[in-house]
Design an enzyme around this catalytic site. Sequence first.
Site, PDB file in Angstrom:
ATOM      1  NE  ARG A  92     -10.682   5.232  12.333  1.00 40.33           N
ATOM      2  CZ  ARG A  92      -9.844   4.589  12.165  1.00 40.33           C
ATOM      3  NH1 ARG A  92      -9.214   4.171  10.949  1.00 40.33           N
ATOM      4  NH2 ARG A  92      -9.712   3.368  12.900  1.00 40.33           N
ATOM      5  CG  ASP A 242      -3.093   3.870  14.900  1.00 44.49           C
ATOM      6  OD1 ASP A 242      -2.664   2.775  14.596  1.00 44.49           O
ATOM      7  OD2 ASP A 242      -3.636   4.509  13.819  1.00 44.49           O
ATOM      8  CG  ASN A 252      -0.508  -0.612  15.800  1.00 48.16           C
ATOM      9  OD1 ASN A 252      -0.746   0.335  15.032  1.00 48.16           O
ATOM     10  ND2 ASN A 252      -0.161  -1.726  15.721  1.00 48.16           N
TER      11      ASN A 252
HETATM   12  O1  MRU Z   1      -7.956   1.114  12.495  1.00 48.81           O
HETATM   13  P1  MRU Z   1      -6.977   1.192  11.364  1.00 48.81           P
HETATM   14  O2  MRU Z   1      -7.108   0.450  10.202  1.00 48.81           O
HETATM   15  O3  MRU Z   1      -6.738   2.784  10.812  1.00 48.81           O
HETATM   16  O4  MRU Z   1      -5.604   0.999  12.419  1.00 48.81           O
HETATM   17  C1  MRU Z   1      -4.308   0.790  11.549  1.00 48.81           C
HETATM   18  C2  MRU Z   1      -3.317   0.470  12.526  1.00 48.81           C
HETATM   19  O5  MRU Z   1      -3.359   0.495  13.702  1.00 48.81           O
HETATM   20  C3  MRU Z   1      -1.956   0.577  11.915  1.00 48.81           C
HETATM   21  O6  MRU Z   1      -1.301  -0.402  12.487  1.00 48.81           O
HETATM   22  C4  MRU Z   1      -1.484   2.047  12.038  1.00 48.81           C
HETATM   23  O7  MRU Z   1      -2.143   2.871  11.641  1.00 48.81           O
HETATM   24  C5  MRU Z   1      -0.120   2.170  11.370  1.00 48.81           C
HETATM   25  S1  MRU Z   1      -0.074   2.307   9.865  1.00 48.81           S
HETATM   26  C6  MRU Z   1       1.544   2.289   9.043  1.00 48.81           C
END
Ligand code: MRU
Length: 351
Positions: A92, A242, A252
Amino acid sequence: MPSNPVYPIVWRDDRVLLIDQTRLPHNYTVVEIKCCEDMARAIRTMIVRGAPAIGVAAAYGMYLGARDIKTADRETFVTELEEVAKLLRQTRPTAVNLFWAIARMLKTAHETIGSVDQLKTALLVTAQGIQVEDLEICKAIGDNGLAAMPATPEKLCILTYCNAGSLATAGYGTALGVVRSTWREKRLARIYACETRPRLQGAKLTAWECVQEGIPVTLITDNMAAHCMHQGLIDAVMVGADRIAANGDTANKIGTYSVALLAKAHNIPFFVAAPLSTVDFDLPTGDLIPIEERHPSEIYQIGETVTCPTGVEFYNPGFDVTPAELISAIITEKGAMRPEELQQFRVKQLA
Ligand code: MRU
């Protein structure tokens, strides 16, 4: 049965146990991960997701890969470990914690003195250290966020987006960690959880975590946020991150940017809660953050039902970037600060 509190990643009997987050809230299933290829698949398919949790998972993935390398020669070992790192880095692109954790594991491999077996032991210790550290950091973020909350009203209604809870970290959560601390200190009335199209992390995961712990939660669809703000239902917005660029621009989950704009329009504080390891000081602004593009089926399908005619084209970015000027404060383990104050932590993060 889920433990209370929830720990999404557990190291036990020489393997990693992951809560399968693709099956919540209806099925609580634990998946066993025994090799780095399985870990890469688990990250890619979002069995484990959320920036800090991806970092912890990748660190264990590095160890599992290291454990399976069959050589006693240090140089060959490190070369093969670089291949494991390559595999995990491809899973990712947006959450910087993935790259940060892999770099930290490689640093351990390069700097540990001794035999290959000693290196392997050091790598396991590092992965476990990253996990323990993340839990402690989340608790500090929770308490720092509590201190940063508006003084009135006494009982706050906090709007959340996506899932930045225990499931997205080693435990406790970042944005949801602040919610937990606020609830513990009796300063929380309830959260309004945006469902978070297209993957519904708010509905499936945040709501599930809150129900587990008896935290009052009202689920809304994403397009209801403006109306709720206009009605005076929301006192603060709290989201995770993120990747945060050096100037405080924050990537995010897709849709966060719209919520930040709405908060600004309604004069509601908009907070980002994240560990300092989420700050990428190598990127001066958010325009440089790589944004994951995901499969269109997340848009055109709900369950087995296709929701649009054939012949339509799709665009499915997984994240967006909220400009720093829309962020009231970034809440880290070192305290709550204005985005421009992040600069003081611009040290070599691996130093
Ligand atoms: O695609 P995801 O579910 O991995 O995305 C997660 C998010 O966007 C969260 O808000 C972010 O990773 C913060 S987690 C503490």
